[in-house]
Design an enzyme around this catalytic site. Structure first.
Site, PDB file in Angstrom:
ATOM      1  N   TYR A  81       1.240  -0.937   0.152  1.00 18.40           N
ATOM      2  CA  TYR A  81      -0.219  -0.155   0.158  1.00 18.40           C
ATOM      3  C   TYR A  81       0.877   1.222   0.164  1.00 18.40           C
ATOM      4  O   TYR A  81       1.550   1.682   0.570  1.00 18.40           O
ATOM      5  CB  TYR A  81      -0.877  -0.177   1.545  1.00 18.40           C
TER       6      TYR A  81
ATOM      7  N   ASP B 101      -5.929  -1.429  -4.953  1.00 18.01           N
ATOM      8  CA  ASP B 101      -6.556  -1.070  -3.830  1.00 18.01           C
ATOM      9  C   ASP B 101      -5.801   0.483  -3.404  1.00 18.01           C
ATOM     10  O   ASP B 101      -4.260   0.054  -3.334  1.00 18.01           O
ATOM     11  CB  ASP B 101      -6.214  -1.909  -2.423  1.00 18.01           C
TER      12      ASP B 101
ATOM     13  N   HIS C 218      -6.616   1.781  -1.309  1.00 19.24           N
ATOM     14  CA  HIS C 218      -6.297   2.253   0.398  1.00 19.24           C
ATOM     15  C   HIS C 218      -6.514   3.289   1.247  1.00 19.24           C
ATOM     16  O   HIS C 218      -5.362   3.737   2.545  1.00 19.24           O
ATOM     17  CB  HIS C 218      -4.975   0.997   1.121  1.00 19.24           C
TER      18      HIS C 218
ATOM     19  N   GLU D 246     -15.020  -1.459   3.520  1.00 19.33           N
ATOM     20  CA  GLU D 246     -14.469  -2.267   4.158  1.00 19.33           C
ATOM     21  C   GLU D 246     -14.369  -1.330   5.768  1.00 19.33           C
ATOM     22  O   GLU D 246     -13.920  -2.311   6.757  1.00 19.33           O
ATOM     23  CB  GLU D 246     -12.993  -3.057   3.930  1.00 19.33           C
TER      24      GLU D 246
ATOM     25  N   HIS E  33     -15.441  -8.132   1.948  1.00 24.56           N
ATOM     26  CA  HIS E  33     -14.292  -7.912   2.672  1.00 24.56           C
ATOM     27  C   HIS E  33     -13.129  -9.431   2.997  1.00 24.56           C
ATOM     28  O   HIS E  33     -14.140  -9.829   4.226  1.00 24.56           O
ATOM     29  CB  HIS E  33     -13.841  -6.939   3.746  1.00 24.56           C
TER      30      HIS E  33
HETATM   31 MG    MG Z   1      -8.551  -3.167   0.974  1.00 24.82          MG
END
Ligand code: MG
Length: 398
Positions: free
Chosen positions: A157, A204, A206, A256, A306
């Site tokens: 991430y 993702d 994030h 999520e 998720h």
């Molecule tokens: Mg995620």
């Protein structure tokens, strides 16, 4: 004698060093019990307290068959509601009650939800590497394993690009949002040129960029036909999804971090996202998740619950029972399960060629070996990755 709830237990275990929380509801029938996932991996003791000290006395003596009434009355019994700790506690109870319901009916839970809407559940897996060639290699490995849906991340991430933090900076997980944002379209340009378009690719964000940068990323990756772009915005900036929608046809997935119905309601009814991917235990279990899936169906939004390592195998089983019976299912996130995890949780869902199936045993079809679970105690280390900081040292959403 009427069937009643005799005991409620909270079991903490970490077979893979990830804290898991499972609720076990025992009934007045000696061998009839249910299991539910209540995993809030960063705050397991808070959830345990909520279950043991508050929900257990609330539940003892009640009829475990009345899932809807128990969910509604437990949700408001503290008056203040919809936070992550209490929602997870309630989820553990709710999923365990569905497990009991299936055992009483002698049916797998997906049959209670209307039966199979598909033969098995396609899943997406994670691929990544420290440079473009390594990401490509990782994607190819997952394709070779039979996965048709693959999430690609360059260096985790935020990309872990070099940061020269100013003097006096506080400790934390520093990252460079600008370098990361520029890397995303480059990565997908590389991957599509090398592996083609016959595999579904996901990514993702994030929440690692500013809202306007999220808009720019969604536009920039449009030619690469992502299956979805995940968590482009944090829950605090949901209004920007309208801007993304107006400027890009990249499919959008979010959810999520959601706990409260108001977080998803207008996103779905205004058709601003394509996939809802709540963490089922974070919203209170299968009872609200089924209703959320039905709400999404009306608006053409699909589910993508998720599925990280901090969903217990009991929670994974709950996800898959819902996936397999939901018409507007989109995709399921899949985290590989080790042999050890499967020994602690016998009967966990199984993966074959990129598809997952659940046991046809009554209920969720999964069990928990409590004496083995005890051998893997939870830890109390605070996570470092949640202390994300930008290059000037500002603490930001992780
Ligand atoms: Mg995620």
């Amino acid at each position: 004698m009427p069937l009643t709830i005799r005991n409620v237990k909270t079991i903490l275990t970490a077979p893979e060093n990830i804290n898991l929380v499972v609720v076990k509801i025992e009934t007045s029938e000696p061998d009839l019990y249910g299991l539910g996932c209540a995993t809030f991996t960063q705050r397991p003791l808070a959830v345990k307290t909520a279950v043991d000290e508050y929900l257990k006395p609330f539940l003892i003596g009640k009829d475990p068959q009345n899932i809807e009434d128990i969910w509604q009355s437990a949700m408001v019994s503290a008056y203040w509601r919809n936070g992550p700790v209490l929602n997870n506690a309630l989820s553990g109870v709710d999923i365990a009650l569905w497990d009991i319901k299936g055992k009483l009916a002698r049916m797998p839970v997906y049959q209670l939800f209307g039966g199979k809407a598909r033969g098995a559940v396609p899943v997406y897996t994670h691929a990544g590497g420290s440079d473009l060639d390594a990401v490509e290699e990782s994607v190819r490995q997952m394709m070779d394993k039979g996965f048709h849906y693959i999430r690609a991340q360059l260096n985790g991430y935020g990309g872990k690009f070099p940061v020269s933090a100013p003097p006096g900076s506080l400790p934390g997980a520093y990252f460079n949002p600008d370098a990361y944002a520029r890397s995303v379209p480059r990565m997908f340009e590389h991957l599509r040129a090398r592996v083609g378009f016959d595999v579904e690719l996901l990514h993702d964000v994030h929440e690692r960029v500013s809202p306007i940068e999220a808009v720019r990323i969604a536009k920039a990756v449009e030619p690469y036909r992502l299956f979805f772009l995940e968590d482009a915005l944090p829950p605090e900036q949901l209004e920007y999804f309208e801007m993304i929608r107006h400027q890009s046809a990249t499919p959008i997935a979010v959810g999520e971090l959601f706990n409260h119905p108001l977080e998803w309601r207008s996103l779905i009814s205004n058709r601003l996202v394509d996939f809802i991917r709540v963490h089922i235990s974070q919203i209170g279990g299968l009872t609200p998740a089924r209703k959320l899936a039905a709400f999404c169906e009306t608006f053409g939004v699909r589910t993508a619950w998720h599925g990280p390592g901090d969903v217990s195998p009991v929670g994974v089983a709950a996800n898959v029972h819902l996936d397999i019976s939901t018409s507007n299912f989109g995709i399921q996130e899949w985290t590989p399960m080790s042999d050890r995890l499967q020994q602690v949780f016998p009967g966990a869902p199984t993966l074959k060629d990129g598809f997952v199936t659940v046991s046809d045993a009554p209920g969720l079809g999964i069990d928990l070996d409590e004496s083995l679970a005890e051998k893997f105690p939870c830890h109390e280390r605070l996570p470092e990755w949640t202390l994300a900081r930008t290059p000037d040292g500002t603490a930001v959403r992780p």
